[in-house]
Design an enzyme around this catalytic site. Structure first.
Site, PDB file in Angstrom:
ATOM      1  N   SER A  80      -6.420  -5.701   9.658  1.00 28.93           N
ATOM      2  CA  SER A  80      -5.566  -7.082   9.502  1.00 28.93           C
ATOM      3  C   SER A  80      -4.615  -7.657  10.755  1.00 28.93           C
ATOM      4  O   SER A  80      -4.247  -8.762  10.713  1.00 28.93           O
ATOM      5  CB  SER A  80      -4.520  -6.767   8.302  1.00 28.93           C
ATOM      6  OG  SER A  80      -3.953  -5.275   8.522  1.00 28.93           O
ATOM      7  N   CYS A 122      -7.998 -13.865  -6.224  1.00 28.61           N
ATOM      8  CA  CYS A 122      -9.361 -13.596  -6.505  1.00 28.61           C
ATOM      9  C   CYS A 122     -10.167 -14.583  -5.520  1.00 28.61           C
ATOM     10  O   CYS A 122      -9.660 -15.307  -5.014  1.00 28.61           O
ATOM     11  CB  CYS A 122      -9.819 -13.857  -7.855  1.00 28.61           C
ATOM     12  SG  CYS A 122      -8.586 -12.714  -9.031  1.00 28.61           S
ATOM     13  N   GLY A 171     -11.441  -9.916  -3.590  1.00 28.81           N
ATOM     14  CA  GLY A 171     -11.219  -9.070  -4.903  1.00 28.81           C
ATOM     15  C   GLY A 171     -12.260  -8.121  -4.971  1.00 28.81           C
ATOM     16  O   GLY A 171     -13.495  -8.315  -4.857  1.00 28.81           O
ATOM     17  N   ASN A 225      -8.566 -18.561  -9.509  1.00 26.63           N
ATOM     18  CA  ASN A 225      -7.909 -17.635  -8.490  1.00 26.63           C
ATOM     19  C   ASN A 225      -6.565 -18.372  -8.639  1.00 26.63           C
ATOM     20  O   ASN A 225      -6.270 -19.681  -8.446  1.00 26.63           O
ATOM     21  CB  ASN A 225      -8.603 -18.129  -6.950  1.00 26.63           C
ATOM     22  CG  ASN A 225      -7.740 -17.657  -5.847  1.00 26.63           C
ATOM     23  OD1 ASN A 225      -7.908 -18.033  -4.802  1.00 26.63           O
ATOM     24  ND2 ASN A 225      -7.010 -16.409  -6.226  1.00 26.63           N
ATOM     25  N   GLY A 226      -5.612 -17.486  -8.829  1.00 24.69           N
ATOM     26  CA  GLY A 226      -4.220 -18.105  -8.629  1.00 24.69           C
ATOM     27  C   GLY A 226      -3.381 -17.524  -9.810  1.00 24.69           C
ATOM     28  O   GLY A 226      -3.692 -16.353 -10.555  1.00 24.69           O
ATOM     29  N   CYS A 248      -0.628 -21.795   0.674  1.00 30.76           N
ATOM     30  CA  CYS A 248      -0.136 -20.339   0.939  1.00 30.76           C
ATOM     31  C   CYS A 248      -0.210 -20.135   2.434  1.00 30.76           C
ATOM     32  O   CYS A 248      -1.279 -19.749   2.910  1.00 30.76           O
ATOM     33  CB  CYS A 248      -0.635 -19.607  -0.032  1.00 30.76           C
ATOM     34  SG  CYS A 248      -0.589 -17.755   0.499  1.00 30.76           S
ATOM     35  N   TYR A 283      -3.107 -13.247   6.351  1.00 32.92           N
ATOM     36  CA  TYR A 283      -3.584 -11.802   5.931  1.00 32.92           C
ATOM     37  C   TYR A 283      -4.938 -12.148   5.154  1.00 32.92           C
ATOM     38  O   TYR A 283      -5.939 -11.336   5.352  1.00 32.92           O
ATOM     39  CB  TYR A 283      -2.681 -10.953   5.230  1.00 32.92           C
ATOM     40  CG  TYR A 283      -3.279  -9.765   4.392  1.00 32.92           C
ATOM     41  CD1 TYR A 283      -3.649  -8.689   5.378  1.00 32.92           C
ATOM     42  CD2 TYR A 283      -3.415  -9.859   3.229  1.00 32.92           C
ATOM     43  CE1 TYR A 283      -4.246  -7.731   4.813  1.00 32.92           C
ATOM     44  CE2 TYR A 283      -4.216  -8.757   2.576  1.00 32.92           C
ATOM     45  CZ  TYR A 283      -4.377  -7.632   3.406  1.00 32.92           C
ATOM     46  OH  TYR A 283      -4.933  -6.586   2.706  1.00 32.92           O
TER      47      TYR A 283
HETATM   48  P1  AMP Z   1       3.112  -1.777   3.773  1.00 27.00           P
HETATM   49  O1  AMP Z   1       2.426  -0.615   4.256  1.00 27.00           O
HETATM   50  O2  AMP Z   1       3.567  -1.655   2.298  1.00 27.00           O
HETATM   51  O3  AMP Z   1       4.234  -2.265   4.648  1.00 27.00           O
HETATM   52  O4  AMP Z   1       1.975  -3.091   3.613  1.00 27.00           O
HETATM   53  C1  AMP Z   1       1.678  -3.722   4.940  1.00 27.00           C
HETATM   54  C2  AMP Z   1       0.230  -3.467   4.988  1.00 27.00           C
HETATM   55  O5  AMP Z   1      -0.620  -3.985   3.767  1.00 27.00           O
HETATM   56  C3  AMP Z   1      -0.285  -4.606   6.093  1.00 27.00           C
HETATM   57  O6  AMP Z   1      -1.071  -3.702   6.954  1.00 27.00           O
HETATM   58  C4  AMP Z   1      -0.839  -5.558   5.505  1.00 27.00           C
HETATM   59  O7  AMP Z   1      -2.009  -6.247   6.058  1.00 27.00           O
HETATM   60  C5  AMP Z   1      -1.335  -5.140   4.209  1.00 27.00           C
HETATM   61  N1  AMP Z   1      -0.951  -6.065   3.168  1.00 27.00           N
HETATM   62  C6  AMP Z   1       0.090  -6.952   2.965  1.00 27.00           C
HETATM   63  N2  AMP Z   1       0.409  -7.668   1.938  1.00 27.00           N
HETATM   64  C7  AMP Z   1      -0.716  -7.171   1.187  1.00 27.00           C
HETATM   65  C8  AMP Z   1      -1.337  -7.358  -0.223  1.00 27.00           C
HETATM   66  N3  AMP Z   1      -0.774  -8.420  -1.110  1.00 27.00           N
HETATM   67  N4  AMP Z   1      -2.326  -6.894  -0.693  1.00 27.00           N
HETATM   68  C9  AMP Z   1      -2.847  -5.869  -0.014  1.00 27.00           C
HETATM   69  N5  AMP Z   1      -2.644  -5.524   1.393  1.00 27.00           N
HETATM   70  C10 AMP Z   1      -1.753  -6.068   1.750  1.00 27.00           C
END
Ligand code: AMP
Length: 468
Positions: free
Chosen positions: A291, A8, A34, A108-109, A244, A250
């Site tokens: 991202s 969060c 969030g 947050n955590g 982290c 990301y």
């Molecule tokens: P995937 O499609 O399951 O391989 O997820 C990877 C994609 O989700 C990448 O584009 C990342 O930017 C995004 N991503 C990675 N970790 C998270 C997370 N914890 N929450 C939301 N998005 C994520």
């Protein structure tokens, strides 16, 4: 472990004027941390009022429910929930009434010894309304406040009991505190704003309030922030740290500076190091928006290969990552992205993203690029393979979720349909972040956890059964 997750964003502001608009602004700036619910608690000189609701900040905190809510000091929260925990009962700030007035907490955590501590407190007669670890935090804090009649002593005692990650903003009547866990997993910083101060998850919010960044809250430190001064109660500075790595890769905004390292700059460096570690001969480099953008720019700068936008992202599309069903996730990806033909057609492409978790996003995107006429599609990834769950607040929960647990890099390349695939190395990532390895939490990529987690290897342990 806990029920709802708490990846969060938190904020606290004190000033000589009504801080509600500033809290709203700051929460909008950290909205990416969030989107499930948002809330604020403000002290008006007599009592603390809390407004919280499901939805984005603008929806959850609106003209109607904020009418009459004013105060010169307050805290706020945006909540990222995972599937199934959407109830507004889990929205924050969480409040309890104590002998010292109303205590409001934004967290947050994730508290990793939640189950153990909750059992202990249940046995001692404490009752709980939710399965949120923040409720446990607030109950522990109020117990120690009653015992010590001193918030700082109470917070020290609370820190002594909690394991895991927590960046907290705490309002106790007209006093505002910030607390960061001794490992410093989640970010928290302090800014000077007009006639006041702000404590917030990310420095971008300080910029938006036209404030000046003062410093990060240190791991294990308690700060009390007043309009004109910052009081510090440091933790044990010799304790190991565990920032982290995923915040830089990301989670955080590129324009935030976390623990001395700008997120955009780290991502660009990741791209540059990737280009050296895993070069590729292509016509165009394109990011997975948003991202992978900074990582792709770094790759392009280092390699000298042209950078282009190759996907249009629908910024109003829903979040694909948390959808429960694989088919749904795939459909959602195609609703979210569409190839830009002139970038793609007849070209040898490199797409850069920050991470692969299940592989859903890239598999779908690559097939869309091929349909749009790409000649070759290569992939480079800004984090090493994700192989282990996060217990500290990032939504990556179970091992079977991770494609890299079941498959080699070559197999993943074939599954997602790429012509080549390269991940940054762990050392490359550490170099890009620019902090010593022993100050980073790399658990999701090396399986070594900075704190004890039942059934997992601690980072000083060689095997699950060995001591450290
Ligand atoms: P995937 O499609 O399951 O391989 O997820 C990877 C994609 O989700 C990448 O584009 C990342 O930017 C995004 N991503 C990675 N970790 C998270 C997370 N914890 N929450 C939301 N998005 C994520």
């Amino acid at each position: 472990m806990t029920g709802p997750k708490h990846s969060c964003g938190v904020v606290g502001i004190t000033a000589t004027y009504n801080v509600v608009p500033a809290l709203q602004k700051a929460l909008m700036i950290i909205q990416h941390r969030g989107q499930e619910s948002a809330g604020i608690s403000v002290f008006d000189g007599k009592t603390t009022q809390t407004v919280k609701n499901n939805g984005l900040v603008q929806v959850a905190l609106n003209k109607d429910n904020l009418t009459g809510v004013e105060g010169q000091i307050g805290v706020g929260h945006v909540r990222y929930s995972t599937t199934g925990s959407k109830s507004v009962i889990n929205a924050q700030p969480l409040t309890v009434t104590t002998n010292f007035g109303i205590v409001a907490i934004a967290h947050n955590g994730d508290i990793t010894n939640y189950t153990e501590l909750k059992e202990k407190y249940l046995e001692a007669g404490t009752s709980f309304l939710t399965d949120s670890d923040t409720e446990l935090v607030i109950k522990i804090l109020s117990k120690y406040m009653a015992q010590y009649c001193d918030p700082v002593k109470a917070m020290r005692a609370m820190i002594g009991e909690l394991d895991g990650s927590y960046a907290l903003t705490i309002l106790i009547n007209d006093r505002l505190f910030g607390v960061r866990d001794p490992y410093g997993f989640r970010p928290l910083c302090i800014g000077k704003i007009e006639e006041g101060h702000i404590i917030v998850s990310e420095s971008a919010a300080i910029d938006a309030l036209r404030g000046k960044f003062v410093r990060d809250v240190l791991p294990g430190e308690i700060v009390e922030v007043k309009r004109n001064e910052i009081l510090s109660y440091p933790g044990n500075e010799n304790k190991p740290k565990a920032y982290c790595m995923f915040e830089w890769v990301y989670f955080a905004r590129p324009d935030s500076v976390i623990d001395g390292r700008e997120v955009y700059d780290v991502r660009k460096r990741i791209g540059m190091i990737l280009a050296k570690e895993s070069p590729v001969d292509v016509d165009v480099i394109m990011p997975v928006p948003d991202s992978g953008r900074a990582h792709a720019i770094g790759f392009a700068l280092q390699s000298g290969i042209p950078y282009e936008e190759g996907f249009m992202k629908n910024r109003f599309a829903e979040r694909t990552f948390i959808l429960p069903d694989q088919k749904e996730r795939e459909v959602a990806v195609s609703m979210k992205m569409n190839p830009i033909k002139s970038t793609v057609e007849g070209k040898r492409l490199l797409i850069v993203d920050d991470s692969i978790v299940r592989g859903t996003t890239l598999k779908k995107l690559i097939s869309m690029l091929r349909e749009a006429g790409a000649k070759e599609v290569h992939v480079r990834v800004g984090s090493p393979p994700v192989i282990a769950p996060c217990y500290y607040g990032v939504d990556m929960k179970s091992r079977d979720q991770f494609i890299a647990n079941k498959h080699s890099v070559d197999e993943i390349r074939d599954i997602i349909g790429a012509d080549s695939l390269g991940y940054i190395s762990i050392n490359g990532l550490i170099e890009a972040i620019g902090k010593p390895e022993n100050e980073l939490c790399l658990a999701c990529i090396n399986g070594k956890y900075p704190t004890r987690i039942p059934g997992e290897i601690h980072r000083f342990q060689l095997t699950l059964n060995s001591d450290f």
